[in-house]
Each structure stands twice: as C-alpha cells, then as structure tokens.
Design a protein around this motif. Structure first.
Motif, PDB file in Angstrom:
ATOM      1  N   GLU A   4      43.648  44.233  34.764  1.00  0.00           N
ATOM      2  CA  GLU A   4      42.297  43.817  34.435  1.00  0.00           C
ATOM      3  C   GLU A   4      41.352  44.235  35.571  1.00  0.00           C
ATOM      4  OE1 GLU A   4      39.730  39.795  33.882  1.00  0.00           O
ATOM      5  OE2 GLU A   4      41.811  39.677  34.441  1.00  0.00           O
ATOM      6  N   LYS A   5      40.262  44.889  35.223  1.00  0.00           N
ATOM      7  CA  LYS A   5      39.297  45.314  36.241  1.00  0.00           C
ATOM      8  C   LYS A   5      38.391  44.143  36.584  1.00  0.00           C
ATOM      9  CE  LYS A   5      40.448  49.642  36.565  1.00  0.00           C
ATOM     10  NZ  LYS A   5      41.195  50.005  37.766  1.00  0.00           N
ATOM     11  N   LYS A   6      38.356  43.823  37.862  1.00  0.00           N
ATOM     12  CA  LYS A   6      37.555  42.672  38.259  1.00  0.00           C
ATOM     13  C   LYS A   6      36.422  43.093  39.184  1.00  0.00           C
ATOM     14  CE  LYS A   6      41.162  39.199  37.797  1.00  0.00           C
ATOM     15  NZ  LYS A   6      42.186  38.455  38.537  1.00  0.00           N
ATOM     16  N   ALA A  32      34.238  46.979  39.873  1.00  0.00           N
ATOM     17  CA  ALA A  32      35.644  47.322  40.095  1.00  0.00           C
ATOM     18  C   ALA A  32      35.787  48.827  40.267  1.00  0.00           C
ATOM     19  CB  ALA A  32      36.485  46.841  38.917  1.00  0.00           C
ATOM     20  N   LEU A  66      35.133  36.748  41.545  1.00  0.00           N
ATOM     21  CA  LEU A  66      36.004  37.896  41.346  1.00  0.00           C
ATOM     22  C   LEU A  66      36.342  37.919  39.863  1.00  0.00           C
ATOM     23  CD1 LEU A  66      37.412  40.207  42.738  1.00  0.00           C
ATOM     24  CD2 LEU A  66      39.320  38.713  43.256  1.00  0.00           C
ATOM     25  N   GLY A  67      35.822  38.913  39.175  1.00  0.00           N
ATOM     26  CA  GLY A  67      35.902  38.884  37.720  1.00  0.00           C
ATOM     27  C   GLY A  67      35.047  37.717  37.246  1.00  0.00           C
ATOM     28  N   SER A  68      35.642  36.841  36.441  1.00  0.00           N
ATOM     29  CA  SER A  68      34.872  35.694  35.971  1.00  0.00           C
ATOM     30  C   SER A  68      35.208  34.445  36.778  1.00  0.00           C
ATOM     31  CB  SER A  68      35.187  35.463  34.494  1.00  0.00           C
ATOM     32  OG  SER A  68      36.588  35.354  34.338  1.00  0.00           O
ATOM     33  N   GLU A  69      36.087  34.601  37.767  1.00  0.00           N
ATOM     34  CA  GLU A  69      36.587  33.433  38.499  1.00  0.00           C
ATOM     35  C   GLU A  69      35.798  33.191  39.780  1.00  0.00           C
ATOM     36  OE1 GLU A  69      41.052  31.685  39.344  1.00  0.00           O
ATOM     37  OE2 GLU A  69      40.679  33.819  39.597  1.00  0.00           O
ATOM     38  N   ASP A 157      42.983  42.969  43.952  1.00  0.00           N
ATOM     39  CA  ASP A 157      41.785  43.316  43.197  1.00  0.00           C
ATOM     40  C   ASP A 157      40.769  43.990  44.107  1.00  0.00           C
ATOM     41  OD1 ASP A 157      42.707  42.220  40.798  1.00  0.00           O
ATOM     42  OD2 ASP A 157      42.197  40.217  41.484  1.00  0.00           O
TER      43      ASP A 157
END
Lengths: 345, 301
Positions: A4-6, A32, A66-69, A157
């Motif tokens: 998954e691209k973050k 990313a 980072l990503g949605s986190e 990541d």
C-alpha cells in the motif's frame, strides 16, 4: 516497500527546546515514492523535524499522518519508518549480517524469511562478502551501505536519512549520491534526506524544502528552488547568486549598476534582483538590452570554468569560455530580462 | 641486538632499552616478590604442614588440612566446611547481582544530571569509602535497632517479633554486604554509562526493539567494560569478606572469611587456615576464569 502506498503528511508541527523554536509550524506533504530533501544550514531544525518523523522526538503540537493513520503519538518502535543515522549507529558487537537482521529479529520474523530478506539486501548493496565482518572492519562507505541495508530490510513506508554522506570524502560522496538516487528509483519507496549540502540536494531530490530557523522557506522541485528562489536566503543558500537591490520603475528596475529591463514585473515597488553567475553572458560589444559595462577585478580559475569578480560590484560571473581574461580588462555583460528574478525587499 | 634505533626521538640500542626497562620494572617486581609471591609460597607450604599441640606449625608434609576442608574429619564425613564455602560463593554472587541491579538505575540517574550536580552525586556515592568498614557495619546496628522505624515496620508486618532488632540476621548480612560493595560496581559502571552512544539506543528503538532488547543489545554491550570491572571488584573481595558477616550475621552466618579468621585467631590452627585460604584462592581464580570465558572478547577497562 509495502504494497500500500502511503503518503506522509506533516501538519503544523511545532517543537521548542527551551527558548529555541527548533521547528516552527511546519507543514509538508510528501507523496509516496518521492525523494524529498530537507535542506538548510546547521541549526535550522531539519534534523529535529526528521527525528519527529522517526518518533525519536515528540512534537509540542501538530500532526503526522502516514497514509490515513495518525502516527503522531506512536513511539519509534511502532512506526513503519526507519532511519539511517548520521553516525550510522551500527551495533559494534554484531556482525554486518546481524546488524541488518536486527529489525526483523525484533519483530520475530521466521528465521527463513529473515535469511532471505537480509541476503537480498546485502546483495543489492554489494555487501554479500561482508556478512560476517564486524562494523570496525568496514570502510566508511561500507558502513554507510550496511546502515542503508539495515533500514531498508524492514521495507519501511518512509526511509529517513540524516546527513548520511557527511562522513564520506568528496569523491565517494559524489558517487554515493548517484547510487542513492538509483536505489530509490529501483525500490520506489519514500526517502526523506536531511542535508546541508545544496549540491547533494539538487542531485538526488524530487523535491526540496529549504529550511531556516525552524521554518520552511520554500519547497519545490530542484529546478523551481534553484531557478525561481522566492527569498534572498534561498537564492544565496542554493548556489551562488548576485543580489542587486533597487527600485521598480516602468518596465524594469533601477539598480546601483544601472537600469535593468524586466520581463515579468513584480507586484512590489522595492526589490532585489537575483541572478546566478552562470546566467550572465559576456559580450564584446554593448548588447541590445540590459548591457552593463564592467572591469575585471579578479579571475579565479576553477578547472572546468572561471569565476570573474567584477567592478562595479561585486558582481560575479561564471564562464567556461576559452577566452582568457585578465585583471583590468573591460567587458560587456548581458543580463537577459527573462532570467532576472526580483525578490521582495 | 646492538643495532641503533630511534626510540621516541632518542638514539639508542635494543640492549640499552632492555636494561633500562628492567631497571624501571625492578622496584615494583621486588615489592610484589617480597609481599605477594613469598608470603603466597609460605602459605602454600603452611597448608601442607601440621598443627602442634600449642597451635604452632609442625613441618611435616600432610594432606590432612585439605582432607578436613573437604569434610573428612575425625567423626567421619560432614558437609560443614563445604557448606560454608558454598554459602560464601552464594553470598558473593547475590551481593554482586544486587549491586549491579541497583547500580544501573543509579548510574543512569547520575549521568542524566547536569554537569555541575553530577559530581555532587558521585561524591555522595564515594563518601562511604571515607568511613571505616567496621564503623559502617555498626551504623547498621543503629538503623536496624528495635526502636527505629525499620525494625518497627518489620515487627508490624509480622516479620520479626515486636521489640527485636533486625540483626543479627541473613538479611542484615546482605544489607551490609551490598552497602559495602555498591560503590565498587557503581563507579566503574558509571564511567561506561557516561560514555554511552545514545544513537545506538535510538537505532535499536528505530528497529522495533522491545525495552529488554534495547537494554541487551544497545546498552549492555556498551557498559560491559565498566560492568566487568565492577563485578570483579565486588565478587572477589566479597568471597573473603569477614567483618560484615561477623558483625551483622552473628555466629549464625559463617562465611569462608570468618572461618579463615577463626583459624588464624581463636582456633590457632594456621595450617588449616592456610589450606582454606588456598582453597578460596583457587575457587576465586576458577570463578574469574569462568567469567572471562563467558564475557569473551570484552576488553577490560
């Protein structure tokens, strides 16, 4: 890297150490797969920002996503982010192999997978033969590659690099910069590099953020920040720049060395013209526009080119012409209107 | 041999260097010879001698003393002496472990202070050295006395009957031993802790290490030099300690040190005392050998 691209999103980060604002309301977006560089002089907060991203330092306010986190409150051990430290920080009592395997062993990966992944990284970085050596038996360049392998084997990541070239000599550094760029393109992960070396930043980066006193002064591609600096600081920090202050007039700017025609008029009335030494052309006769007559004060031979320090000035011109210049020669300069950048103030 | 060579800016020959080296060495060697090697040899000799009717040494060769140490007495075999030896090893071991466990947080605490106050804290660690060991043992008498809070608390919790002191007891022996030897671990360990490269700790955290793993892989290897010195400085003298168990343990808790002291003192059996001493020395050297093998590749100091 991970499937998954973050994207990394830094939002309004603040960090103070006592009275010093180490990081002052910094917001950056790093998509990313980008090679992003934090560039600035020592004490500008770039390393602190890197440590905040790594989780080795906690911000006073602001968020890191980072990503949605939201990983702002995560300790370093919980972040899918790995660091190549300035001193490399290799474990001296462990072999190269054990150093590289460290992160995987911490997370209790099966021995077989550890072996596969470590061997592959060692191979990519040309360290197959070094596996059983200890860090004190390696050269500076080898140590750096072990540090890289040790971080990359975890497939982070985001890979953080804290001035990784500063311990290498100039020749090796130039080579490693290119290798690092190729490695990043091959693996396709997000790299964030901290450096004070502007050449390094221009060579390796997709985008650069120039920092000063805890703030981001300008962020953009290497071409953007080099060709179109927004502030005197950025103009001077990235390469050399001639700075000529003056007042804006109809169609140009009145400076100490004369009136210069501009192509794009700035919105402000007082400004500073920034022009790179290599953009100024030398003419035998007076050119049609923006011609300045100058006398050579000093000639500095640089191997591939010459630097001429001129009167009136101090104006600096870089030329690679075969023509030999002598101190005292009179020459004409052409400052092409489309290449002049007028900074505010 | 007689080739000219330059030695730290001086033109000289090998032979002259050798001669000078021996000259510099000889006072120290002589000192060791007189006060260590000769008494040591005498001790070995005495350990094979017999005991006369009035406690004097009788110079006839015998293994009797070693047999007694191994437990073969006039009334058959007993484990008494071996128990004492084993107990000494155990007490020294526990003392060392407790001192190490207490020293780590103490060292990190001191190393975390500002430069100015750091030496104040170190001085506090060193101050007990300025006081005589016997006096310090007596100080514990006061602290553990029945009228004072420590003993009262113990009585309240039902550990000891009300109105009794906490000494002589095994607990008091350990307390005294640890307080005696703590600085011997703390000081060398501190010199290592002060020089820790924190980047390694951060690297371990960055590489997902648990707290235990951070300590084992990033902190322990870096502090091992100081730790080794501290462990040896504690374990070796703790094996032969007799003042603390004598005063704080009473007659109930005899260690090898007390046993030896007794042979040279009240029992007047120098030969047997010598044999126990040699036994203790061999045991100490064997422990150190094991320790060195365990911590192979670690440079002391």
């Amino acid at each position: 890297m991970s499937d998954e691209k973050k994207d990394l999103s830094i939002r309004g980060i603040n960090k103070r150490f006592g009275e010093v604002r180490a990081v002052d309301d910094v917001s950056l977006e790093v998509p990313a797969g980008e090679f992003f560089t934090l560039l600035g002089p020592s004490g500008c907060g770039k390393t602190t920002l890197l440590r905040i991203i790594a989780g080795l330092e906690m911000p006073d306010s602001g968020k890191i996503l980072l990503g949605s986190e939201d990983i702002t409150t995560f300790p370093a051990t919980r972040r899918q982010v790995n660091t190549v430290f300035q001193s490399y920080a290799l474990f001296p009592h462990l072999t190269v192999y054990e150093n590289v395997a460290f992160g995987l062993r911490s997370r209790k990966f099966p021995a077989k997978e550890i072996d596969q992944r470590v061997s592959r990284r060692l191979e990519i970085l040309g360290l197959e033969e070094m596996g059983q050596r200890r860090p004190d038996q390696l050269s500076g360049g080898q140590k750096q590659r072990v540090a890289l392998a040790r971080a990359l084997v975890n497939e982070p990541d985001v890979l953080l690099l804290d001035e990784p070239m500063s311990a290498l000599d100039a020749k090796l550094r130039a080579q490693v910069q290119v290798e690092l760029r190729r490695l990043q393109q091959k693996l396709g992960g997000t790299f964030i590099l901290v450096t004070h070396d502007q050449d390094e930043a221009l060579i390796v980066s997709d985008r650069i953020a120039v920092m000063r006193d805890g703030r981001v002064m300008q962020a953009g591609t290497p071409e953007e920040v080099y060709d179109l600096p927004e502030t005197q600081f950025v103009a001077e920090f990235l390469g050399a720049a001639n700075l000529l202050s003056g007042h804006i007039k109809e169609g140009g700017i009145e400076t100490d060395i004369g009136f210069l025609k501009l192509e794009k008029m700035p919105a402000w009335s007082k400004g500073t013209v920034a022009i790179r030494p290599e953009w100024i052309r030398i003419r035998d006769q007076q050119p049609e526009t923006n011609g300045i007559q100058a006398r050579i004060r000093e000639v500095i031979y640089r191997g591939t080119d010459f630097d001429l320090w001129l009167d009136p000035g101090p104006i600096r011109v870089r030329t690679n012409t075969y023509k030999r210049f002598k101190t005292g020669d009179k020459i004409w300069l052409e400052l092409a209107p489309e290449e002049l950048v007028v900074l505010n103030g | 041999m007689d080739k000219l060579l330059v030695w730290y800016g001086e033109l000289t020959t090998n032979r002259r260097l050798l001669k000078r080296g021996l000259m510099f060495l000889s006072p120290g060697m002589l000192w060791l010879l007189i006060f260590l090697v000769l008494p040591g040899l005498m001790l070995i000799a005495a350990s094979f001698a017999g005991r006369g009717a009035y406690g004097e040494l009788e110079w006839h060769f015998t293994f009797e003393n070693y047999k007694r140490l191994a437990g073969f007495g006039i009334f058959g075999w007993t484990a008494d002496y071996l128990m004492i030896v084993w107990r000494s090893v155990w007490v020294a071991f526990i003392t060392t472990i407790v001192s190490v466990v207490l020293s780590y947080p103490l060292c990190f605490f001191i190393a975390g202070r500002s430069e100015r106050t750091r030496y104040l804290w170190l001085t506090l660690v060193i101050i007990p050295f300025w006081t005589n060991m016997v006096i310090r043992a007596y100080a514990w008498f006061l602290i553990l006395a029945p009228e004072l809070p420590v003993a009262k608390l113990a009585a309240f919790l039902g550990i000891v009957p009300p109105g009794s002191a906490l000494y002589p007891s095994v607990f008091a022996v350990y307390l005294g031993m640890v307080s005696m030897f703590l600085p011997f671990v703390t000081l060398p360990l501190y010199s290592s802790v002060e020089r820790i490269d924190w980047a390694l700790v951060e690297a371990a955290q960055d590489l997902y290490a648990s707290k235990v793993r951070v300590f084992m892989q990033a902190i322990l290897p870096q502090t091992l030099p100081g730790l080794s010195v501290g462990v040896i400085l504690t374990f070796v003298p703790a094996m032969g300690m007799f003042v603390v168990p004598d005063l704080l343990g009473g007659a109930k808790y005899m260690l090898v040190g007390n046993l030896i002291q007794q042979q040279f003192g009240s029992s007047r059996d120098w030969a047997f005392g010598a044999a126990i001493s040699i036994g203790l020395m061999i045991l100490t050297m064997f422990s150190l050998y094991l320790y060195r093998r365990k911590s192979k590749g670690v440079n002391l100091v």
